[in-house]
Design a protein around this motif. Structure first.
Motif, PDB file in Angstrom:
ATOM      1  N   CYS A 183      11.348 -14.138  11.963  1.00 30.04           N
ATOM      2  CA  CYS A 183       9.915 -14.365  11.749  1.00 30.04           C
ATOM      3  C   CYS A 183       9.377 -15.369  12.756  1.00 30.04           C
ATOM      4  O   CYS A 183       8.272 -15.192  13.301  1.00 30.04           O
ATOM      5  CB  CYS A 183       9.658 -14.853  10.328  1.00 30.04           C
ATOM      6  SG  CYS A 183       9.805 -13.582   9.050  1.00 30.04           S
ATOM      7  N   CYS A 184      10.130 -16.427  13.018  1.00 25.46           N
ATOM      8  CA  CYS A 184       9.708 -17.420  14.009  1.00 25.46           C
ATOM      9  C   CYS A 184       9.560 -16.775  15.383  1.00 25.46           C
ATOM     10  O   CYS A 184       8.561 -17.003  16.094  1.00 25.46           O
ATOM     11  CB  CYS A 184      10.718 -18.559  14.067  1.00 25.46           C
ATOM     12  SG  CYS A 184      10.729 -19.633  12.615  1.00 25.46           S
ATOM     13  N   GLU A 185      10.536 -15.973  15.772  1.00 27.19           N
ATOM     14  CA  GLU A 185      10.468 -15.323  17.079  1.00 27.19           C
ATOM     15  C   GLU A 185       9.278 -14.366  17.155  1.00 27.19           C
ATOM     16  O   GLU A 185       8.604 -14.271  18.189  1.00 27.19           O
ATOM     17  CB  GLU A 185      11.778 -14.603  17.376  1.00 27.19           C
ATOM     18  CG  GLU A 185      12.949 -15.551  17.592  1.00 27.19           C
ATOM     19  CD  GLU A 185      14.193 -14.870  18.128  1.00 27.19           C
ATOM     20  OE1 GLU A 185      14.226 -13.613  18.151  1.00 27.19           O
ATOM     21  OE2 GLU A 185      15.125 -15.587  18.540  1.00 27.19           O
ATOM     22  N   ALA A 186       9.026 -13.641  16.062  1.00 27.30           N
ATOM     23  CA  ALA A 186       7.904 -12.698  16.049  1.00 27.30           C
ATOM     24  C   ALA A 186       6.573 -13.425  16.180  1.00 27.30           C
ATOM     25  O   ALA A 186       5.701 -13.033  16.978  1.00 27.30           O
ATOM     26  CB  ALA A 186       7.939 -11.877  14.761  1.00 27.30           C
ATOM     27  N   LEU A 187       6.380 -14.504  15.420  1.00 27.34           N
ATOM     28  CA  LEU A 187       5.117 -15.227  15.457  1.00 27.34           C
ATOM     29  C   LEU A 187       4.860 -15.847  16.831  1.00 27.34           C
ATOM     30  O   LEU A 187       3.751 -15.766  17.365  1.00 27.34           O
ATOM     31  CB  LEU A 187       5.106 -16.315  14.377  1.00 27.34           C
ATOM     32  CG  LEU A 187       5.024 -15.822  12.926  1.00 27.34           C
ATOM     33  CD1 LEU A 187       5.277 -16.973  11.962  1.00 27.34           C
ATOM     34  CD2 LEU A 187       3.676 -15.174  12.639  1.00 27.34           C
TER      35      LEU A 187
END
Length: 322
Positions: free
Chosen positions: A181-185
């Motif tokens: 999720c961090c990488e996506a955001l």
């Protein structure tokens, strides 16, 4: 039924609160006096010692930060264990250690259940959290009425140790999902996408998850206050890696997840919130992953419902559960 509760921290305090809210006679113990005072103001009794708690209660629940803490408490309580006493271990712990301690309890004539919880502090606060329970079926049916006051969905996982095995697996999955999720955001921010729109796209798509729908909100708010710290998650994902190694499973992602979280702990502190891990990518890119309209803390907006047992697909349901 007289119930004792040891460990009134982020999760334990909310679980113990569910017992009080449901009219259970409760005696509590914690190393932090202020937490104990709060519970006495709400109607709980105070244990003179952990040994006295086992002596005076029918069921003693522990919810502690590490296997070592659980072992220390059990060593204090063990002289007071006798037939009819039940120990519910709600900490996230090592399955080999819970089996060792359970054997000591059983040698004294008592009964042990490993029953960790999953679903976040906000759901522990409302009694809507999920509970895994490892023990024989007869013991499970004995403690089920109590567990359904602590949580909503209760799964009997098999003998002692199976619940703890499954629990560290779920925490590994949650941690890996947090990192994705961090990488996506951050990637969407770098690509010029609006982050609130990005959040909603993830939420309504095949890319959604429990972690995204909860922790991504705290990340975007900037509070990152998930009430779960890096030292605890490293303990849990380390236990998962140990299970894999004991069973000769050559994991590839798990060691990477551990390395990333260790780096986050080194940068931001042992007790930093796990959601602070996004700061590694913010610092590397110079981007700020914030958006308006997201809460600073998670609140479970589902109404509290009576708990119930859930069954795996194809499982034979006991007659009493039909």
């Amino acid at each position: 039924m007289e119930v004792g509760f040891i460990g009134l921290g982020n999760v334990g305090g909310k679980l113990a609160g569910s017992l009080l809210r449901n009219g259970i006679s409760l005696t509590v113990s914690d190393l932090k006096p202020d937490l104990v005072v709060d519970f006495t103001a709400r109607g709980a009794q105070v244990a003179e010692s952990t040994a006295a708690l086992m002596r005076d209660c029918d069921v003693v629940i522990t919810c502690l930060p590490s296997p070592a803490a659980s072992a220390a408490v059990m060593n204090e309580m063990l002289p007071e264990v006798r037939p009819g006493k039940i120990w519910l271990e709600m900490s996230t712990t090592d399955e080999a250690e819970i089996r060792r301690l359970a054997a000591l309890v059983e040698e004294k004539g008592g009964t042990a259940v490993d029953c960790p919880v999953s679903g976040g502090c906000h759901r522990a606060d409302t009694g809507n959290i999920s509970i895994f329970a490892g023990c024989d079926r007869a013991t499970f049916e004995q403690v089920l009425p109590l567990l359904t006051r602590l949580g909503r969905r209760v799964l009997h996982t098999g003998p002692v140790g199976t619940a703890s095995t499954l629990k560290v697996m779920t925490n590994y999955l949650a941690t890996a999902n947090l990192l994705t999720c961090c990488e996506a955001l951050v990637t969407m921010k770098a690509a010029g996408m609006d982050l609130a729109t990005t959040y909603e796209a993830m939420k309504i798509s095949s890319g959604t998850s429990f972690v995204h729908e909860t922790e991504s909100q705290l990340i975007l708010n900037g509070s990152r206050d998930v009430s779960f710290t890096m030292d605890l998650i490293l303990k849990d994902i380390g236990l998962f890696q140990e299970i894999a190694e004991r069973n000769d499973v050559p994991l590839e992602l798990s060691p990477m997840v551990i390395d990333i979280m260790k780096d986050g702990q080194k940068r931001y502190g042992e007790r930093a919130n796990t959601d602070d891990i996004i700061r590694r990518l913010e610092e590397a890119t110079g981007l700020s992953i914030l958006a308006d309209g997201f809460p600073a803390e998670l609140v479970d907006d589902e109404p509290e419902e009576p708990g119930y047992e859930v069954f795996p697909p194809g499982a034979e349901r006991p007659v009493a559960a039909e």
